[in-house]
Design an enzyme around this catalytic site. Structure first.
Site, PDB file in Angstrom:
ATOM      1  N   THR A  73      47.006  38.087  25.785  1.00 18.54           N
ATOM      2  CA  THR A  73      45.836  37.480  26.265  1.00 18.54           C
ATOM      3  C   THR A  73      44.684  37.664  25.463  1.00 18.54           C
ATOM      4  O   THR A  73      44.246  38.779  25.178  1.00 18.54           O
ATOM      5  CB  THR A  73      45.463  37.889  27.755  1.00 18.54           C
ATOM      6  N   ASN A 124      44.096  33.228  34.946  1.00 22.49           N
ATOM      7  CA  ASN A 124      43.433  34.501  35.713  1.00 22.49           C
ATOM      8  C   ASN A 124      42.257  34.364  36.466  1.00 22.49           C
ATOM      9  O   ASN A 124      41.801  34.808  37.322  1.00 22.49           O
ATOM     10  CB  ASN A 124      43.578  35.671  34.724  1.00 22.49           C
ATOM     11  N   CYS A 132      44.025  43.025  34.392  1.00 21.89           N
ATOM     12  CA  CYS A 132      43.675  41.528  33.719  1.00 21.89           C
ATOM     13  C   CYS A 132      42.631  40.945  34.210  1.00 21.89           C
ATOM     14  O   CYS A 132      41.646  40.593  33.425  1.00 21.89           O
ATOM     15  CB  CYS A 132      45.042  41.045  34.148  1.00 21.89           C
ATOM     16  N   LYS A 184      47.860  47.372  43.762  1.00 23.69           N
ATOM     17  CA  LYS A 184      48.724  46.448  44.560  1.00 23.69           C
ATOM     18  C   LYS A 184      49.986  47.193  45.081  1.00 23.69           C
ATOM     19  O   LYS A 184      50.302  48.335  44.166  1.00 23.69           O
ATOM     20  CB  LYS A 184      49.179  45.222  43.819  1.00 23.69           C
ATOM     21  N   ARG A 187      43.420  45.677  54.221  1.00 20.00           N
ATOM     22  CA  ARG A 187      44.734  44.634  53.476  1.00 20.00           C
ATOM     23  C   ARG A 187      45.064  43.807  54.669  1.00 20.00           C
ATOM     24  O   ARG A 187      45.953  42.906  54.398  1.00 20.00           O
ATOM     25  CB  ARG A 187      45.818  45.474  52.913  1.00 20.00           C
TER      26      ARG A 187
END
Length: 378
Positions: free
Chosen positions: A36, A128, A180, A243, A349
């Site tokens: 990227t 993104n 990212c 995550k 979450r």
């Protein structure tokens, strides 16, 4: 350091790689850019390659990856799309067709897109940015839900059923993390500023502002709910990775919550099935400039637990900060019995059974969910 510090991508290694390719090549080559990178990076790569003294010809293609951490192999084998960008010359189009033929061995041709170089490079940043924008958008609504009595889960279901919007990336949480999203949005902001598009830069920067607000808001809610002080209180942090199904702690929202609570002099006990203490401290020092050297007593204030039950034993509160599946199946009756009372649960979450926990005796606070103690007309 330097121009664009903290926002602009450092493409030094791209240039060094191009110089190495030019140095060792003894025949014409197709060079494929996978990282990227800022739009028009391929122009710099191409110029370096063209300066070779052997008379070699190089074609530079952009073929960005759209792989999510934790599902990289399935994403590779069954991609939503493959994007290939090249110079729109006969040589460039031929080079792109060569790479298309490689992917065509397992990807249907209708899912292989060819564009010009600059569209391909920019598409990865934009993809993104759009995903992160959805997270920040629903998180902004979660704050409004908590103030009005609306339920963010019901709103996402209603909104997500609109085919124009879709339901993916509409789960409210403590915010996005990973290597990212923030990096690419800040890169996009810098690009916009570079071309004098200041309003565009401000727009995309708000995605970052909202993400930071969500993390801070969660920390502040924990403190205010626990009688405006967490000093000396044990707080269990369940999940540290950004995550589930990964041990990646880069820019993890958990880190910022832990930092805020440590600054409030809480006693933190962290459990994550894949994150090591070494990685936790490494990222904390790198991103937050927080270490034993800068803050003596820090390591004593944060304990890494071997399991969730040890982390919660004697705690005043537990906070779920990573959506690990195992947290859904914990014996919360056991946990409640061994916690200080009142026992607080902060679900960052929205993966727990909030009604069931309240019946056990927990005081539950969740992202974007109405507090029954605050609203009598739910």
């Amino acid at each position: 350091m330097g121009i664009g510090a903290g926002r602009a991508a450092n493409v030094k290694n791209c240039e060094l790689c191009a110089r190495k390719i030019a140095d060792v090549s003894d025949s014409d080559k197709i060079v494929v850019e996978k990282s990227t990178v800022p739009v028009r990076t391929a122009q710099a790569v191409r110029r370096v390659l063209e300066c070779n003294e052997k008379g070699l010809k190089f074609q530079v293609l952009s073929n960005p990856e759209f792989l999510a951490e934790g599902t990289a192999i399935p994403d590779l084998m069954k991609p939503d799309r493959v994007l290939i960008g090249g110079v729109q010359s006969p040589e460039g189009i031929k080079a792109a067709a060569t790479l298309v033929s490689v992917y065509a061995n397992w990807v249907p041709k209708e899912q292989i897109l060819t564009t010009n170089l600059w569209s391909s490079e920019l598409s990865k940043l934009v993809a993104n940015a759009f995903l992160a924008q959805r997270v920040s958008s629903i998180n902004s609504i979660s704050a409004l839900c908590e103030s009005t009595g609306a339920n963010v889960s019901e709103i996402t279901r209603a909104v997500g059923m609109d085919a124009r919007i879709g339901k993916r990336f509409l789960n409210s949480s403590i915010g996005f993390g990973g290597s990212c999203f923030q990096k690419d949005i800040l890169n996009l902001v810098y690009l916009c500023e570079t071309y004098g598009l200041n309003e565009c830069a401000e727009y995309w920067n708000q995605v970052i502002v909202m993400n930071n607000y969500q993390k801070k808001r969660f920390s502040e809610k924990m403190v205010s709910s626990m009688f405006n002080t967490v000093t000396g209180k044990k707080i269990a942090i369940l999940g540290y990775a950004f995550k589930k199904d990964t041990g990646d702690v880069r820019e993890t929202p958990s880190m910022f919550v832990v930092r805020d609570l440590v600054m409030e002099q809480a006693k933190i006990h962290v459990y994550d099935p894949q994150v090591s203490r070494e990685d936790m401290w490494g990222e904390m020092n790198y991103t937050c400039n927080l270490s034993e050297t800068s803050h003596p007593g820090l390591e004593a204030a944060v304990t890494t637990s071997t399991d969730a039950y040890a982390a919660c034993d004697g705690a005043h509160a537990l906070a779920v900060l990573t959506e690990w599946d195992e947290f859904k199946d914990l014996d919360f009756e056991r946990i409640y019995k061994n916690m200080a009372k009142p026992a607080f649960v902060f679900d960052g979450r929205n993966i727990l059974d909030h009604d069931g926990l309240r019946k056990m005796g927990f005081e539950v606070h969740a992202i974007g969910k109405p507090d029954p103690n605050k609203f009598s007309d739910l």
